[in-house]
Design an enzyme around this catalytic site. Structure first.
Site, mmCIF file in Angstrom:
data_model
loop_
_atom_site.group_PDB
_atom_site.id
_atom_site.type_symbol
_atom_site.label_atom_id
_atom_site.label_comp_id
_atom_site.label_asym_id
_atom_site.label_seq_id
_atom_site.Cartn_x
_atom_site.Cartn_y
_atom_site.Cartn_z
ATOM 1 N N HIS A 52 26.408 15.994 10.525
ATOM 2 C CA HIS A 52 25.579 15.222 9.890
ATOM 3 C C HIS A 52 26.835 15.202 8.738
ATOM 4 O O HIS A 52 27.332 15.480 8.086
ATOM 5 C CB HIS A 52 24.172 15.412 9.756
ATOM 6 C CG HIS A 52 23.477 14.991 9.045
ATOM 7 N ND1 HIS A 52 23.783 14.495 7.248
ATOM 8 C CD2 HIS A 52 22.157 14.252 8.993
ATOM 9 C CE1 HIS A 52 22.894 13.258 6.886
ATOM 10 N NE2 HIS A 52 21.986 13.323 7.995
ATOM 11 N N CYS B 16 0.439 -1.740 -0.180
ATOM 12 C CA CYS B 16 -0.012 -0.193 0.320
ATOM 13 C C CYS B 16 0.630 1.258 -0.507
ATOM 14 O O CYS B 16 1.983 1.120 -0.867
ATOM 15 C CB CYS B 16 -0.587 -0.139 0.766
ATOM 16 S SG CYS B 16 -0.169 -0.012 3.010
#
Length: 633
Positions: free
Chosen positions: A555, A26
């Site tokens: 990061h 889905c």
């Protein structure tokens, strides 16, 4: 994300391709029907960083992936072979497993298997209908214009020819030839049958017969139940006929028998019976809804997300389709929307209060996904693990649902419950109190979810237990009061201004103030004395906390989570004590470049709101351990 590698791991986790009867997907989940569910390794699947959650409910083994579920599904399909999607070759083990499955689980499995293959285009069609209704209400278009008619045909084609699409997927689900059942759906919407229906409704009331039996003509366009029942009958006949026909004529005589028998049977019996059942269901729902619309809205708003967790929401989807087909409108979808917005508000509250960089980033992405109806990342990644935000989100959904129910809001096309639902509730007469009631109910759901989570959602826990360290080392002396401090350069390279970082989440300051560095050396070193608060599973980023209370996110690269940790090596663990210059991470710069990703590394103060100013002390090329940022109290 390496889809092939992930597909292999998921296949191993579900017990191998031979353990799969069939599978579909889905918007966010892979839905497996397993022959032997006990062979699945749920724990191993949950440990995969790309897997949000694993749910075994409703007769389905569900692996929640997120927005990239289609790519993962395609990779699994390619690895598992064509036979995986053919449930008509059930083994003895599978048959025994099916017999043990409850009736409700089997019903949910059937419904989800039929509707999920085209859930995306259904949502798109509903959104287009809503936009056209808005254009009419605002006077931008008229329903006589060629522009409107072409776009309306595009938005209505799926629903008008619903029996064809459902015929195909139902044929697959019931284990027969999907093209035979698709032709049956085509017969139900054939122009000759529609003309016969119109003639039967005229003043003359023309009667037609099939071999002397009177035919009850019904307009089956947009209908759901008749084609599902007819497809089931066709597939059962097909299985039995195949066993009795010679192999040489089986390929064309089997469809002949199915079509010659099932199509007349549908018009004579199955269709009228299913239509009567459809009307009975619609009238029964309307009777309950009219008794106390606000109570129906409150109940749906409270329990919808719980149903989503267990996959039980598919049991309600046919009611929405049936209401639209029989009544031309549906009150259920508008009352479901506040349940979605309640969870959206909850993750917004988490985003506002959280100081953890990973949690804040997840909350930001979950908020944007939730607005468009994808709540699994919010539920499985944040609100459910933290427990109290999930409860607050359900309460917010209940309050919003009660208001929407009280306002009498209805949807006039199907779609996923998301922000676009608000335009699908505009009636042909234009914007009225039912529309404003829906706006108020959903706005309140977001507000209650956000404020409630911000004020009361933190006591149970404010970090993700699976990724964030819960304890601090005894030697760490972290100050609760922020003070001025200097952040040293954790990397060697070129300074990049924060607004030039090629990612809006970082450049827009959503995660805090800071700077970027384009590294020329694959090493990350500690910029201060403190502790490692979090280390991402893929080792591409880490969160640090200084002894002065500064929380720092480093990061490495942009979108490097896609590399699944391959170029990275961690030299510390969560909870470790660090000192300036300690080696934290090493990484392969060339591997990141070869993957087509940016090396620019954001270095952000995630709790910069706790400080007065954050000033950059460096420019151009920087070396190890030189002053980079000045944090002023």
């Amino acid at each position: 994300m390496d889809y092939q590698s992930l597909a292999k791991k998921i296949l191993a986790g579900v017990g191998g391709k031979d353990n799969i009867s069939h599978f579909v997907h889905c918007a966010t989940r892979l839905r497996f029907k397993l022959k032997q569910p006990e062979l699945a390794d749920t724990k191993a699947l949950k440990q995969l960083p790309e897997v949000i959650a694993v749910v075994n409910s409703g007769g389905q083994f569900q692996v929640v992936i997120g927005n990239q579920v289609n790519e993962v599904w395609e990779a699994i399909k390619a690895l598992s072979g064509e036979g995986t999607n053919s449930p008509n070759t059930a083994s003895e083990t599978e048959t025994q497993s099916r017999e043990k499955t409850t009736l409700l689980a089997r019903l949910i499995d059937i419904v989800s298997g039929i509707f999920t293959p085209f859930i995306g285009v259904m949502a798109a069609s509903g959104i287009m209908k809503g936009l056209l209704a808005l254009a009419i209400a605002c006077g931008w278009l008229t329903d006589k214009s060629g522009t409107y008619q072409i776009w309306y045909a595009a938005s209505d084609a799926l629903f008008f020819f619903f029996p064809l699409f459902i015929g195909y997927t139902a044929g697959q689900k019931f284990g027969g030839s999907p093209f035979i059942t698709m032709v049956i759906g085509g017969a139900l919407t054939h122009p000759l049958m529609i003309q016969a229906f119109e003639a039967s409704q005229s003043a003359s009331g023309v009667k037609e017969y099939f071999l002397g039996i009177p035919i009850i003509f019904i307009n089956y366009s947009s209908s759901v139940i008749p084609i599902i029942l007819s497809s089931w009958v066709s597939c059962e006949i097909e299985k039995r006929v195949k066993l009795r026909l010679p192999l040489a004529v089986r390929s064309f005589l089997t469809p002949v028998v199915c079509l010659a028998v099932v199509v007349p049977l549908t018009f004579l019996g199955i269709g009228p019976l299913a239509t009567w059942l459809s009307q009975l269901l619609a009238e029964g729902y309307e009777l309950i809804y009219r008794f106390a619309p606000w109570l129906a809205g409150a109940a749906l708003g409270a329990v919808w997300q719980i149903c989503v967790i267990f996959g039980l929401h598919w049991g309600l989807v046919p009611l929405i389709f049936n209401n639209l087909a029989v009544l031309g409108q549906d009150s259920m979808l508008p009352m479901i929307l506040p349940a979605v917005m309640g969870q959206v508000g909850a993750v917004l509250g988490i985003f506002l209060y959280s100081k953890d960089p990973q949690q804040k980033a997840l909350a930001g992405s979950s908020f944007s996904a939730g607005i468009f109806g994808i709540t699994e990342p919010a539920i499985y990644g944040l609100t459910l693990p933290l427990r109290r935000p999930f409860i607050i989100g359900c309460v917010a959904g209940s309050v919003g649902g009660a208001i929407v129910g009280f306002a009498g809001s209805h949807s006039y096309s199907f779609g996923m419950a998301n922000i676009f639902t608000l335009i699908q509730i505009i009636p042909s007469t234009g914007i009225d109190s039912t529309v404003w009631g829906a706006f108020i109910g959903n706005a309140l759901a977001i507000m209650i979810g956000c404020v409630g989570t911000y004020c009361w959602g933190r006591s149970v826990g404010t970090s993700l237990p699976t990724t964030i360290a819960e304890t601090s080392p005894p030697e760490a002396t972290v100050s609760d009061e922020p003070s001025s401090s200097i952040i040293l350069t954790p990397l060697v390279g070129q300074i990049v201004q924060v607004e030039e970082i090629p990612d809006p989440t970082f450049s827009g300051g959503l995660l805090g103030k800071g700077i970027g560095i384009l590294p020329s050396k694959g090493e990350v070193r500690a910029p201060f004395s403190g502790t490692v608060e979090s280390l991402f599973l893929t080792k591409h980023a880490l969160g640090l906390r200084s002894d002065q209370g500064v929380e720092l996110l480093i990061h490495v690269g942009i979108d490097t989570v896609k590399l699944a940790g391959a170029p990275f090596t961690a030299h510390v663990q969560e909870g470790d004590r660090i000192h300036p210059g300690d080696l934290l991470l090493t990484f392969d710069c060339q591997a990141i470049i070869d993957a087509g990703l940016s090396l620019v590394t954001p270095i952000l103060i995630t709790n910069s709101d706790d400080f007065g100013e954050v000033d950059c002390l460096a420019s151009g090329e920087v070396t190890e351990q030189q002053p980079l940022l000045l944090i002023k109290a």
